[in-house]
Design a protein around this motif. Structure first.
Motif, short mmCIF file in Angstrom:
data_model
loop_
_atom_site.label_atom_id
_atom_site.label_comp_id
_atom_site.label_asym_id
_atom_site.label_seq_id
_atom_site.Cartn_x
_atom_site.Cartn_y
_atom_site.Cartn_z
N UNK A 1 -16.11 -16.08 0.19
CA UNK A 1 -15.82 -14.99 0.96
C UNK A 1 -14.46 -14.59 1.23
N UNK A 2 -13.72 -15.55 1.41
CA UNK A 2 -12.27 -15.57 1.50
C UNK A 2 -11.61 -14.80 0.55
N UNK A 3 -12.07 -15.31 -0.60
CA UNK A 3 -11.44 -14.72 -2.11
C UNK A 3 -12.09 -13.53 -2.19
N UNK A 4 -13.17 -13.29 -1.84
CA UNK A 4 -13.71 -11.78 -2.19
C UNK A 4 -12.82 -10.87 -1.18
N UNK A 5 -12.64 -11.18 0.04
CA UNK A 5 -11.53 -10.21 0.91
C UNK A 5 -10.16 -10.22 0.41
N UNK A 6 -9.59 -10.82 -0.46
CA UNK A 6 -8.22 -10.97 -0.84
C UNK A 6 -7.92 -9.52 -1.44
N UNK A 7 -8.64 -8.91 -2.04
CA UNK A 7 -7.96 -7.65 -2.40
C UNK A 7 -7.90 -6.49 -1.19
N UNK A 8 -8.52 -6.63 -0.30
CA UNK A 8 -8.22 -5.88 0.87
C UNK A 8 -6.81 -6.06 1.43
N UNK A 9 -6.41 -7.20 1.74
CA UNK A 9 -5.09 -7.62 2.23
C UNK A 9 -4.00 -7.44 1.27
N UNK A 10 -4.40 -7.85 -0.36
CA UNK A 10 -2.93 -7.06 -1.18
C UNK A 10 -2.91 -5.94 -1.31
N UNK A 11 -3.82 -5.06 -1.17
CA UNK A 11 -3.98 -3.49 -1.42
C UNK A 11 -2.94 -3.29 0.10
N UNK A 12 -3.25 -3.72 1.00
CA UNK A 12 -2.68 -3.32 2.17
C UNK A 12 -1.23 -3.62 2.05
N UNK A 13 -0.78 -4.80 1.53
CA UNK A 13 0.44 -5.06 1.41
C UNK A 13 1.23 -4.08 0.55
N UNK A 14 0.44 -3.48 -0.65
CA UNK A 14 1.19 -2.70 -1.48
C UNK A 14 1.43 -1.20 -0.56
N UNK A 15 0.13 -0.90 -0.11
CA UNK A 15 0.14 0.38 0.44
C UNK A 15 1.17 0.74 1.71
N UNK A 16 1.70 -0.45 2.43
CA UNK A 16 2.43 -0.43 3.59
C UNK A 16 3.83 -0.03 3.33
N UNK A 17 4.56 -0.84 2.36
CA UNK A 17 5.77 -0.43 2.14
C UNK A 17 5.72 0.98 1.68
N UNK A 18 5.03 1.37 0.69
CA UNK A 18 4.78 2.74 0.09
C UNK A 18 4.74 3.71 1.12
N UNK A 19 3.87 3.68 2.07
CA UNK A 19 3.57 4.61 3.18
C UNK A 19 4.93 4.69 3.93
N UNK A 20 5.72 3.68 4.18
CA UNK A 20 6.94 3.73 4.86
C UNK A 20 8.05 4.57 4.42
N UNK A 21 8.00 4.40 2.89
CA UNK A 21 9.20 4.94 2.27
C UNK A 21 8.68 6.65 2.11
N UNK A 22 7.41 6.97 1.84
CA UNK A 22 7.07 8.41 1.77
C UNK A 22 7.16 9.06 3.05
N UNK A 23 7.11 8.29 4.34
CA UNK A 23 6.93 8.95 5.59
C UNK A 23 8.41 9.68 5.77
N UNK A 24 9.54 9.01 5.24
CA UNK A 24 10.75 9.56 5.53
C UNK A 24 10.66 11.16 4.83
N UNK A 25 10.12 11.08 3.63
CA UNK A 25 10.17 12.25 2.83
C UNK A 25 9.25 13.32 3.24
N UNK A 26 8.09 13.04 3.56
CA UNK A 26 7.02 13.91 3.73
C UNK A 26 6.29 13.71 5.17
N UNK A 27 6.85 12.99 5.94
CA UNK A 27 6.11 12.96 7.39
C UNK A 27 4.85 12.25 7.49
N UNK A 28 4.07 11.91 8.59
CA UNK A 28 2.79 11.22 8.98
C UNK A 28 1.96 12.05 8.50
N UNK A 29 1.79 13.46 8.65
CA UNK A 29 0.26 14.17 8.46
C UNK A 29 -0.47 13.81 7.06
N UNK A 30 0.44 14.39 5.95
CA UNK A 30 -0.41 13.87 4.98
C UNK A 30 -0.51 12.34 4.31
#
Length: 497
Positions: free
Chosen positions: A313-342
């Protein structure tokens, strides 16, 4: 603007050295990673705890809800406690209390004891992250603050990924007791490092304490969570639901009145006068309710319906945490350019899509489909969480920027506890309903799966409401970049744990 430093207090300006701050940074990271890990390890162990204590899911769920409510109760005290006793002393004391709570949890003999000991754990753990972040913030010079906070962010992202795997291995191959016992050696190392390396901080003299707020807040939040749980699992007209919602509602109204009238409130509620702040924080609550309310049930589905082991079960849940780790810095960088709404619109659209797909799972849905859904949820979470938090911070009135962090952190824990309590009750009642309609000779697992489908569908509907709400986000009229004392506030410090 920063004030000129008095020659008497700082005779020589020492050049910044990463080597010099690594030991205190390590002490803070050890304490924080222990608390963050604990927030994820229990979910995987829930089925084992239900069997071990010979009780039901609704009871064991209070080990999670009690913990999050205890976190919420003490987070607002972080500022007062550090002013009164100093950051180093409070940080070490709270880590010690968390270790004590962990030891007690590991020897719990009944589900009631486990819930009580988890509350003690939460009371200790609640202040670790906000005080730790504030100390890191002070250790790093302004020009290096981003990179140092980024170093702190790595274990904060790794802990949710490793927690379910570690928990699964311990529950399967050792014992569930070790998901709590493992905190003891980690905590002792953190305490030793803290005593040796954390810098002594000045006490700020007499601090103001909102005693009525401290009493009313836990009563309001715990009784409302209890009422929501009873209403979802039994009936909204049941005694438990009516008493819980009535007492909690009255306490909440009194709490709001006290906070608005107090000169030094526990939580600065006047910040809700900003319409941009109010829109942003309501949207963050909706996001957290959809995500965290449903995250408890994926491990339950995998273990109770599909018979996967805790480690699998723990291994099956791993993609969720790893994808979140990819999306978080990406969201942070894009925020400076396009803002929160999109970003929030796209992130919540991805989350709602994943939850709608999960609402169609069956007894034999293929594993790649489930893991893809979890990966989508993690990516959507990563893209939307940081932009919402940054938006809330930017839209707070300038004079209250430093008061927003405890408000948002405490509110997140309360919303998560409500979501877990309400959805657990809903799952219980839906499974009972589907069992009642089941034809003779049918597979009872089919009725249970339909209950899980209903919970994921409810979560998806909440996420869709968030997608609609994201459309009314707008760029705050005045971007707030600094607090009145000249210290900038990092949006990462608003992240819950």
């Amino acid at each position: 603007m920063s004030k000129t430093t008095n020659a008497k207090s700082a005779p020589v300006e020492q050049p910044f050295s990463l080597k010099a701050i690594l030991p205190p940074l390590l002490a803070i990271i050890v304490g924080m990673i222990m608390v963050i890990l604990d927030g994820t390890v229990v979910n995987v162990a829930v089925p084992k705890l239900v069997d071990y204590f010979n009780t039901d899911l609704k009871t064991v769920q209070w080990a999670i809800t009690g913990y999050t409510l205890a976190l919420a109760a003490v987070i607002p005290l972080a500022g007062y406690m550090t002013d009164r006793f100093g950051s180093k002393q409070v940080f070490i004391s709270t880590v010690a209390m968390f270790v004590l709570g962990s030891m007690l949890c590991s020897i719990a003999q009944t589900s009631t004891q486990l819930i009580l000991f988890r509350v003690i754990q939460g009371l200790g753990g609640g202040m670790v992250a906000p005080i730790g972040m504030a100390m890191v913030f002070r250790l790093a010079p302004p020009e290096r603050r981003g990179s140092i906070m980024g170093m702190l962010g790595i274990p904060m992202l790794l802990a949710p990924a490793l927690g379910p795997v570690l928990s699964g291995w311990l529950v399967e191959y050792v014992s569930w007791h070790w998901i709590f016992l493992i905190n003891v050696p980690i905590g002792i190392v953190g305490i030793i490092l803290g005593i040796k390396y954390l810098p002594k901080t000045e006490k700020k003299g007499k601090a103001h304490l909102d005693i009525l707020g401290i009493i009313l807040a836990p009563v309001a939040f715990s009784m409302l969570a209890y009422g929501v749980n009873q209403g979802g699992s039994e009936s909204w007209s049941s005694t438990g639901a009516v008493v819980g919602l009535a007492v909690g509602g009255v306490a909440l109204v009194l709490f709001v009145i006290v906070e608005l009238l107090h000169k030094h409130p526990l939580l600065e509620l006047r910040v809700f006068r900003s319409s941009d702040f109010t829109r942003g924080i309501i949207l963050s609550w909706v996001t957290q309710a959809a995500l965290f309310g449903s995250m408890l049930f994926v491990p339950l589905y995998l273990q109770q319906i599909r018979n996967y082991t805790p480690l699998e079960t723990g291994l099956i849940l791993l993609p969720q945490a790893l994808a979140s780790g990819i999306g978080m810095p990406l969201g942070g960088r894009l925020f400076d350019k396009i803002g929160a709404r999109p970003l929030v619109f796209v992130g919540l659209s991805i989350i709602s899509t994943a939850l709608f797909l999960l609402s169609g799972v069956t007894v034999d849905t293929s594993l790649p489909v489930i893991m893809a859904c979890l990966g989508l949820m993690g990516l959507g979470m990563g893209l939307s969480m940081m932009p919402v938090n940054t938006h809330v911070l930017n839209s707070a009135p300038r004079e209250w920027v430093n008061r927003v962090t405890p408000l948002t952190a405490a509110a997140q824990q309360v919303v998560v506890s409500f979501a877990v309590a309400g959805m657990t009750g809903y799952l219980t009642s839906q499974i009972t309903t589907h069992m009642g309609k089941m034809a003779a000779g049918s597979n009872p697992l089919s009725s249970m799966v339909l209950g899980f489908n209903d919970v994921f569908f409810l979560s998806a509907c909440i996420a869709i409401a968030g997608v609609v709400l994201s459309l009314i986000l707008r760029k705050p009229k005045v971007a707030v970049e600094a607090s009145p004392d000249g210290q900038s506030t990092d949006p990462a410090m608003m992240m819950g744990h």
